[in-house]
Scaffold this active site. Sequence first.
Site, PDB file in Angstrom:
ATOM      1  N   GLY A 418      22.140 -24.510  -1.497  1.00  0.00           N
ATOM      2  CA  GLY A 418      23.493 -25.029  -1.345  1.00  0.00           C
ATOM      3  C   GLY A 418      24.505 -23.912  -1.433  1.00  0.00           C
ATOM      4  O   GLY A 418      24.192 -22.770  -1.748  1.00  0.00           O
ATOM      5  N   GLU A 419      25.738 -24.285  -1.121  1.00  0.00           N
ATOM      6  CA  GLU A 419      26.813 -23.315  -1.194  1.00  0.00           C
ATOM      7  C   GLU A 419      28.062 -24.047  -1.657  1.00  0.00           C
ATOM      8  O   GLU A 419      28.458 -25.046  -1.049  1.00  0.00           O
ATOM      9  CB  GLU A 419      27.045 -22.687   0.198  1.00  0.00           C
ATOM     10  CG  GLU A 419      27.722 -21.353   0.125  1.00  0.00           C
ATOM     11  CD  GLU A 419      27.535 -20.558   1.408  1.00  0.00           C
ATOM     12  OE1 GLU A 419      28.362 -19.656   1.634  1.00  0.00           O
ATOM     13  OE2 GLU A 419      26.594 -20.827   2.179  1.00  0.00           O
ATOM     14  N   GLY A 420      28.608 -23.578  -2.776  1.00  0.00           N
ATOM     15  CA  GLY A 420      29.785 -24.265  -3.302  1.00  0.00           C
ATOM     16  C   GLY A 420      30.950 -23.326  -3.422  1.00  0.00           C
ATOM     17  O   GLY A 420      30.914 -22.210  -2.901  1.00  0.00           O
ATOM     18  N   GLY A 421      31.954 -23.798  -4.059  1.00  0.00           N
ATOM     19  CA  GLY A 421      33.150 -23.001  -4.262  1.00  0.00           C
ATOM     20  C   GLY A 421      32.873 -21.758  -5.081  1.00  0.00           C
ATOM     21  O   GLY A 421      33.593 -20.760  -4.992  1.00  0.00           O
ATOM     22  N   PHE A 422      31.838 -21.804  -5.862  1.00  0.00           N
ATOM     23  CA  PHE A 422      31.543 -20.664  -6.732  1.00  0.00           C
ATOM     24  C   PHE A 422      30.778 -19.564  -6.010  1.00  0.00           C
ATOM     25  O   PHE A 422      30.881 -18.414  -6.340  1.00  0.00           O
ATOM     26  CB  PHE A 422      30.673 -21.108  -7.915  1.00  0.00           C
ATOM     27  CG  PHE A 422      31.304 -22.177  -8.730  1.00  0.00           C
ATOM     28  CD1 PHE A 422      32.422 -21.896  -9.490  1.00  0.00           C
ATOM     29  CD2 PHE A 422      30.792 -23.455  -8.756  1.00  0.00           C
ATOM     30  CE1 PHE A 422      33.013 -22.863 -10.267  1.00  0.00           C
ATOM     31  CE2 PHE A 422      31.381 -24.425  -9.535  1.00  0.00           C
ATOM     32  CZ  PHE A 422      32.492 -24.138 -10.283  1.00  0.00           C
ATOM     33  N   GLY A 423      29.944 -20.002  -5.067  1.00  0.00           N
ATOM     34  CA  GLY A 423      29.077 -19.045  -4.410  1.00  0.00           C
ATOM     35  C   GLY A 423      27.817 -19.754  -3.944  1.00  0.00           C
ATOM     36  O   GLY A 423      27.798 -20.967  -3.779  1.00  0.00           O
ATOM     37  N   VAL A 425      23.907 -21.148  -4.066  1.00  0.00           N
ATOM     38  CA  VAL A 425      22.967 -21.701  -5.025  1.00  0.00           C
ATOM     39  C   VAL A 425      21.566 -21.509  -4.476  1.00  0.00           C
ATOM     40  O   VAL A 425      21.285 -21.897  -3.345  1.00  0.00           O
ATOM     41  CB  VAL A 425      23.225 -23.203  -5.270  1.00  0.00           C
ATOM     42  CG1 VAL A 425      22.268 -23.732  -6.329  1.00  0.00           C
ATOM     43  CG2 VAL A 425      24.669 -23.436  -5.676  1.00  0.00           C
ATOM     44  N   LYS A 439      22.951 -20.410  -9.654  1.00  0.00           N
ATOM     45  CA  LYS A 439      24.255 -20.369  -8.988  1.00  0.00           C
ATOM     46  C   LYS A 439      24.802 -18.968  -9.119  1.00  0.00           C
ATOM     47  O   LYS A 439      25.074 -18.491 -10.217  1.00  0.00           O
ATOM     48  CB  LYS A 439      25.164 -21.391  -9.664  1.00  0.00           C
ATOM     49  CG  LYS A 439      26.423 -21.681  -8.909  1.00  0.00           C
ATOM     50  CD  LYS A 439      27.149 -22.872  -9.499  1.00  0.00           C
ATOM     51  CE  LYS A 439      26.620 -24.186  -8.948  1.00  0.00           C
ATOM     52  NZ  LYS A 439      27.436 -25.336  -9.376  1.00  0.00           N
ATOM     53  N   ASP A 536      36.323 -32.203 -12.310  1.00  0.00           N
ATOM     54  CA  ASP A 536      35.967 -32.233 -10.889  1.00  0.00           C
ATOM     55  C   ASP A 536      34.909 -33.306 -10.622  1.00  0.00           C
ATOM     56  O   ASP A 536      33.856 -33.013 -10.064  1.00  0.00           O
ATOM     57  CB  ASP A 536      35.498 -30.841 -10.446  1.00  0.00           C
ATOM     58  CG  ASP A 536      35.599 -30.674  -8.935  1.00  0.00           C
ATOM     59  OD1 ASP A 536      36.293 -31.503  -8.298  1.00  0.00           O
ATOM     60  OD2 ASP A 536      34.980 -29.732  -8.400  1.00  0.00           O
TER      61      ASP A 536
END
Length: 718
Positions: A418-423, A425, A439, A536
């Site tokens: 996955g890819e989130g706002g943090f970077g 995964v 993550k 969130d």
Amino acid sequence: MISALEIRPIIDGSYLTDSGSLILFFRIYLNLSETYLRYPDDVYDRQWNAYFQTEWTQKSTSSDVDNSNKYETPKAALKTAATPSNTSAPLTIDWTTENSDDDEYYLYTHFAEIEALKANETREFNMLWNGNHYYGPLVPTKLVINTIQSRSPETCKDGKCIFQLIRTNISTLPPLLNAIELFKVIQFPQSETDENEVVAIKNIEATYGLSRINWQGDPCVPLDFKWDGLNCSNSGTSTPPRITSLNLSSSGLTGNIAAAIQNLTQLEKLDLSNNNLTGEVPEFLGNMKSLWVLNLSGNDLNGSIPRSLQRKGLELHLQGNPRLFPSGSPTKPTGKSFPVIIVASVGSAAILIVVLVLVIFLRKKKPSIVEAVHPPPSRPTMNVTNTNSPEPSIEMKKRRFTYVEVMKMTNNFERVVGEGGFGVVCHGTVNGSEQVAVKLLSQSSTQGYKEFKAEVDLLLRVHHTNLVSLVGYCDEKDHLALIYEFVPNGDLRQHLLGKGGKLIVNWGTRLRIAVEAALGLEYLHIGCTPPMVHRDVKTTNILLDEHYKAKLADFGLSRSFPVGGETHVSTVIAGTPGYLDPEYYQTSRLGEKSDVYSFGIVLLEMITNQPVIDRNRRKAHITQWVGSELNGGDIAKIMDPKLSGDYDSRSAWRALELAMSCADPTSARRPTMSHVVIELKECLVSENSRRNMSRGMESLDSPEVSMIFDNEMIPRAR
Ligand SMILES: *[C@@H]1O[C@H](CO)[C@@H](O)[C@H](O)[C@H]1NC(C)=O
Ligand SMILES: *[C@@H]1O[C@H](CO)[C@@H](O)[C@H](O)[C@H]1NC(C)=O
Ligand SMILES: *[C@@H]1O[C@H](CO)[C@@H](O)[C@H](O)[C@H]1NC(C)=O
Ligand SMILES: *[C@@H]1O[C@H](CO)[C@@H](O)[C@H](O)[C@H]1NC(C)=O
Ligand SMILES: *[C@@H]1O[C@H](CO)[C@@H](O)[C@H](O)[C@H]1NC(C)=O
């Protein structure tokens, strides 16, 4: 039943007994009428009955009679009197009692000369009790009351009592009597406190000017009304109780230690601590044989401590008297040579050392400032462990990983999940078998290393079956990574959209997932100290494990990391548009009720399967859309069409109302997560009972569904 109770005080000490109490036998005034007197004639509201004998003659006066003594016999009762008609005969009052000869009487006789005597006239008489001289000779004073009271109790023989007034030889007039009161003594099973002790304690009370509301009557009996601060030896019928402990701690005592204390000869404990007592410690305290606890701490005593106090078996507390010296050294303040004080300081030193060790230990363990301010969150009060869950098997030590270890566990970041706002995964494996999600945080996203560490420390302590747990972290130079428990079944959004064939068509399953997510959130709000705000909550942050158990992800980090799966979000604003508490725009603060709002939006999504914000819809925001549809009153138009109407409409309505109240624009009107949990559970129960009823008819349930409806999976109430 009592309808009314009047209490009138009388002068203390007017009616006294040696022991026991007094009960009225009769109270009469000698008058031919048949009326009685009471208030207002009697200021104390005693009742005086008129009484007369045929062999008497009534005397009366219209003059005012002075009734001022402590009995204040009514003037009206004193204005008449009886004399024997046969002027040489005695005036006799007699009665019989059925009871034994043990009856004891106290007599109060009231006289006033109401006849105008001539110069050669005298009235003088003696009083006899059962034929024996009782008092006299008496000459009544003109128009002034004269009361004769028994000093000690009188008894009668064979139940016959005779009271007589007999004129003396020099008297020219017959005896005269105005009024008489007779009391009988009644004894109580508990004997009263030793008389000397009563005197002593009253003396102490007077010395210190104590006015304790409860210090009334006998100090030790009845037991229930024992004076505060006293303890007494066991009271029997025969042995009068003695005072064994006196506690006048913190009573504002001033002056010297009262000498009367030595008369409490059976005293075992004396606590005079925390007063303002001055002067020397008296010698007699050491000579009180029974005394074994003496607490004089926290006063301002001075001088030297008497040698007598240093006897064996006396526990002394003298600390907090700076001007007190040990005996034999009149100049040196208390110190080494006084054993008790050493004990005290050793005690406090020990405590100090323990505290210091604790402080040092805690400091070493947790260098972060945040950690020192916030105690670690408490363990979950609830135990929703599930034997099917992989959680117990991850008995991984929470720890810090090196970057090399991170690379190894992800096999060089091979599988990106996955890819989130943090970077990014990545999937990873620890200890060969346990799956983790790593993550990787882009360096630019961290606001500060300290904050990162503080939050990680905090997150490592949060454990709940419905929260994705943090397994470890890496903070080597530029490489920051968070290692989470791996949750294999993706997020709730995917399942609602049916991405990759993962459609949840079942209303009961959705409700259960909602309950579980709510439980995780509730734990953050009330199970953690300090409470945590997720900040969130959204469907993409609700992950599902292989048993479709919901686990909340990405909580707590938003304080140090800007959030946002949506690209157009300014990093200044926390949260995700559509889910964000509208009050945030005014207050710029996110609290627990902000999470409730976001959770309401999640619920609406689960119910309707509509996008949160859809600019092509007549009402763009999901709350507006549901609000307008609700006016139509047709639940079928609101519910997710993919459910195909297979739901308990009662539970659907209830969930919808709950979702709307969570998404109330005013935070004060939103329920708490605990309330949300209760409501959702009830919805689930209602839906489950519907399914159980229809299960016999149709067994179309998918394997997934039947597993989910295993009763063990339903969260239990705390
Ligand atoms: C009056 O009392 C005296 C003394 O008790 C007695 O001796 C006398 O008989 C009495 N007189 C009358 C008339 O009863
Ligand atoms: C007292 O004096 C009066 C006269 O003043 C006389 O009548 C009376 O008898 C006297 N009484 C006695 C008992 O002496
Ligand atoms: C005296 O009473 C105080 C509280 O009022 C209590 O702390 C203290 O221990 C008592 N002293 C004794 C010797 O019981
Ligand atoms: C102690 O009691 C005795 C006898 O009751 C009394 O004489 C003495 O004055 C009392 N001492 C004090 C200090 O009250
Ligand atoms: C003596 O008084 C101090 C201060 O009130 C108290 O801490 C201590 O417990 C007391 N000791 C006893 C034996 O009552």
